[in-house]
Write an enzyme that holds these catalytic residues in place. Structure first.
Site, PDB file in Angstrom:
ATOM      1  N   ASP A  68      -8.026  34.831  -8.050  1.00 34.38           N
ATOM      2  CA  ASP A  68      -7.378  33.959  -7.067  1.00 34.38           C
ATOM      3  C   ASP A  68      -6.052  33.340  -7.528  1.00 34.38           C
ATOM      4  O   ASP A  68      -5.255  32.909  -6.708  1.00 34.38           O
ATOM      5  CB  ASP A  68      -8.325  32.812  -6.672  1.00 34.38           C
ATOM      6  CG  ASP A  68      -9.630  33.325  -6.089  1.00 34.38           C
ATOM      7  OD1 ASP A  68      -9.624  34.414  -5.492  1.00 34.38           O
ATOM      8  OD2 ASP A  68     -10.665  32.636  -6.239  1.00 34.38           O
TER       9      ASP A  68
ATOM     10  N   GLU B 136       4.585  42.653   7.472  1.00 36.68           N
ATOM     11  CA  GLU B 136       5.442  42.086   8.512  1.00 36.68           C
ATOM     12  C   GLU B 136       5.157  40.596   8.712  1.00 36.68           C
ATOM     13  O   GLU B 136       5.984  39.883   9.287  1.00 36.68           O
ATOM     14  CB  GLU B 136       5.269  42.863   9.822  1.00 36.68           C
ATOM     15  CG  GLU B 136       6.097  44.141   9.897  1.00 36.68           C
ATOM     16  CD  GLU B 136       5.643  45.231   8.945  1.00 36.68           C
ATOM     17  OE1 GLU B 136       4.444  45.293   8.625  1.00 36.68           O
ATOM     18  OE2 GLU B 136       6.505  46.017   8.493  1.00 36.68           O
TER      19      GLU B 136
HETATM   20  O1  F6P Z   1     -13.167  33.302  -6.699  1.00 34.98           O
HETATM   21  C1  F6P Z   1     -13.087  34.671  -6.657  1.00 34.98           C
HETATM   22  C2  F6P Z   1     -13.506  35.214  -5.321  1.00 34.98           C
HETATM   23  O2  F6P Z   1     -13.355  36.604  -5.340  1.00 34.98           O
HETATM   24  C3  F6P Z   1     -12.819  34.603  -4.112  1.00 34.98           C
HETATM   25  O3  F6P Z   1     -11.560  35.170  -3.874  1.00 34.98           O
HETATM   26  C4  F6P Z   1     -13.811  34.865  -3.017  1.00 34.98           C
HETATM   27  O4  F6P Z   1     -13.703  33.897  -2.015  1.00 34.98           O
HETATM   28  C5  F6P Z   1     -15.117  34.748  -3.724  1.00 34.98           C
HETATM   29  O5  F6P Z   1     -14.874  34.929  -5.100  1.00 34.98           O
HETATM   30  C6  F6P Z   1     -16.169  35.742  -3.279  1.00 34.98           C
HETATM   31  O6  F6P Z   1     -17.347  35.400  -3.882  1.00 34.98           O
HETATM   32  P1  F6P Z   1     -18.593  36.361  -4.042  1.00 34.98           P
HETATM   33  O7  F6P Z   1     -18.226  37.447  -4.998  1.00 34.98           O
HETATM   34  O8  F6P Z   1     -19.657  35.472  -4.561  1.00 34.98           O
HETATM   35  O9  F6P Z   1     -18.869  36.921  -2.671  1.00 34.98           O
END
Ligand code: F6P
Length: 331
Positions: free
Chosen positions: A128, A188
Site C-alpha cells: 500500500d 484517462e
Molecule cells: O494491506 C495490504 C492489502 O493488500 C490492502 O491493499 C487490501 O485492502 C488488503 O490488504 C486485503 O486484505 P486481505 O489479503 O486480507 O484480503
C-alpha cells in the site's frame, strides 16, 4: 544477545522474502542464532517457531508471498495475547525480533519493545505504501508494475471495442498504487481516497474525450474512495461504473477488480534490493543494541527511526504526481 527472531505479519508483500533472506544470512554472520516465527504474531502466541539456517533461505529473495507465512492477529491487541507472545520469546531465549509488516504489525512491535523490553525492529512490508515515514514500503514497486502491465494488456480489448473500463486497485485508503500506476499506464482518470470523488468532473472528462473520438478509457480507482465524504460501500469499481451509467446510459463500459494478483508473482529488482538492504540494516540495529526502530528509505538511503515517531507521521497524497497523472491523460 544471542538469539533473534523474524516474522512477517498482516498482508504479505513482495520483498518480504528478500528481507527474511538478508535478516537470516546477515544475522548468522553477526553471530546470532536466527529463528523464524510462522504466521506472524499468531505463531508467536502458538509457539510455532523454527530455527533458520543459511540453507533455509536459499533462493527465496525473488519470490512473492512470504516463506514464513502471515496472518492478521487481533489478539496481539490484547494484554493476554501480548503476554503469550512474550512468554514464547522468553521460552526460546529470543531477545531481538525483526517484524516485517504494515502499520498494524508495527503497533505490535512497538508494544513488545516499549512495554515488554523485547528489542524490536520494524521493516515496512505492505504493497500500500501507506507509511508516511518512509519513501517506499516493500511490495509497492511490484504492485505498481503489476497494475501498469495489466492495464497495458487490458487496453487491447478495450480499445478495439471502444469501451471504457473502471479498474479497481488495492491501497487500503492510500491512493499511491493508483496514482503511480495511473501515471505510467496513462489512465484517462485516477480516483483516490485522498480526493473526494467528483462524478460530474469524471463524466465531463469522458464526454470531452468522446467528442474528440476517444471512446476507450481506463479509469483507475483505488479502494477506499469517498463520495461526498462517505466511504463508498461495496466494490468501488462497480459503484463508479453504475454512477457513470446513470449519467451516460449509452456508454460502453465494464468494471474489474485486480485484487490479490497485485500481491502475487515475483518481486521486482527494486523490491528485492530494498528488502535485502532493510533486512541487513535491521540486523545491524540489533547488533548495535537498538530497539523500537522502524527501518525506512529516503532518497535511496536506508535509515532507522523511533517506531512511535514513525507511526505518528501522517501520509498525504503526492499531489504533484496525482495532478500529473490526471493532466497528462487529457485529450
Ligand atoms: O494491506 C495490504 C492489502 O493488500 C490492502 O491493499 C487490501 O485492502 C488488503 O490488504 C486485503 O486484505 P486481505 O489479503 O486480507 O484480503
Amino acid at each position: 544477545m544471542k538469539r533473534i527472531g523474524v516474522l512477517t505479519s498482516g498482508g504479505d508483500s513482495q520483498g518480504m522474502n528478500a528481507a527474511i533472506y538478508a535478516t537470516v544470512r546477515y544475522g548468522l554472520q553477526h553471530g546470532f542464532e536466527v529463528y523464524g516465527i510462522r504466521n506472524g504474531y499468531k505463531g508467536l502466541m502458538n509457539d510455532d517457531i523454527i530455527k533458520l539456517t543459511a540453507k533455509s533461505v536459499e533462493g527465496i529473495a525473488h519470490r512473492g508471498g512470504t516463506v514464513l507465512g502471515t496472518a492478521r492477529c487481533l489478539e496481539m491487541k490484547t494484554v493476554e495475547g501480548q503476554q503469550r507472545a512474550v512468554a514464547t520469546l522468553n521460552k526460546h531465549g529470543i531477545e531481538g525480533l525483526v517484524v516485517i509488516g504494515g502499520d498494524g504489525s508495527f503497533a505490535g512491535a512497538k508494544t513488545l519493545s516499549t512495554q515488554y523490553g523485547i528489542k524490536t525492529i520494524g521493516i515496512p512490508g505492505t504493497i500500500d505504501n501507506d507509511l508516511a515515514y518512509t519513501d517506499y514500503t516493500l511490495g509497492f514497486d511490484t504492485a505498481v508494475t503489476i497494475v501498469a502491465n495489466a492495464v497495458k494488456d487490458l487496453r487491447d480489448t478495450m480499445s478495439c471495442n471502444d469501451r471504457t473500463c473502471v479498474v479497481e486497485v488495492m491501497g487500503n485508503r492510500c491512493g499511491d498504487i493508483a496514482v503511480y500506476a495511473g501515471l505510467v499506464c496513462g489512465a484517462e482518470a485516477v480516483l483516490t481516497p485522498e480526493v473526494s470523488y467528483d462524478a460530474e468532473a469524471l463524466v465531463a472528462r469522458l464526454k470531452a474525450n468522446a467528442k474528440k473520438g476517444k471512446l476507450d478509457n481506463i479509469i483507475l480507482v483505488a479502494e477506499g474512495i469517498r463520495s461526498r465524504g462517505e466511504l463508498v460501500k461495496g466494490k468501488e469499481a462497480d459503484y463508479i461504473m453504475e454512477d457513470i451509467l446513470t449519467r451516460m446510459p449509452k456508454i460502453n463500459i465494464r468494471s474489474m477488480v485486480l485484487g490479490h494478483l497485485q500481491r502475487s508473482g515475483d518481486a521486482t529488482v527494486q523490491d528485492r534490493l530494498l528488502g535485502i538492504r532493510m533486512g541487513a540494516h535491521a540486523v545491524q540495529c540489533l547488533a548495535n543494541g537498538l530497539t523500537n526502530r522502524a527501518i525506512g528509505v529516503h532518497n535511496d538511503a536506508i535509515f532507522d527511526e523511533d517506531i512511535v515517531e514513525a507511526l505518528a507521521k501522517t501520509k498525504g497524497l503526492n499531489v504533484a504526481l496525482y495532478e500529473l497523472a490526471n493532466n497528462l491523460s487529457k485529450y
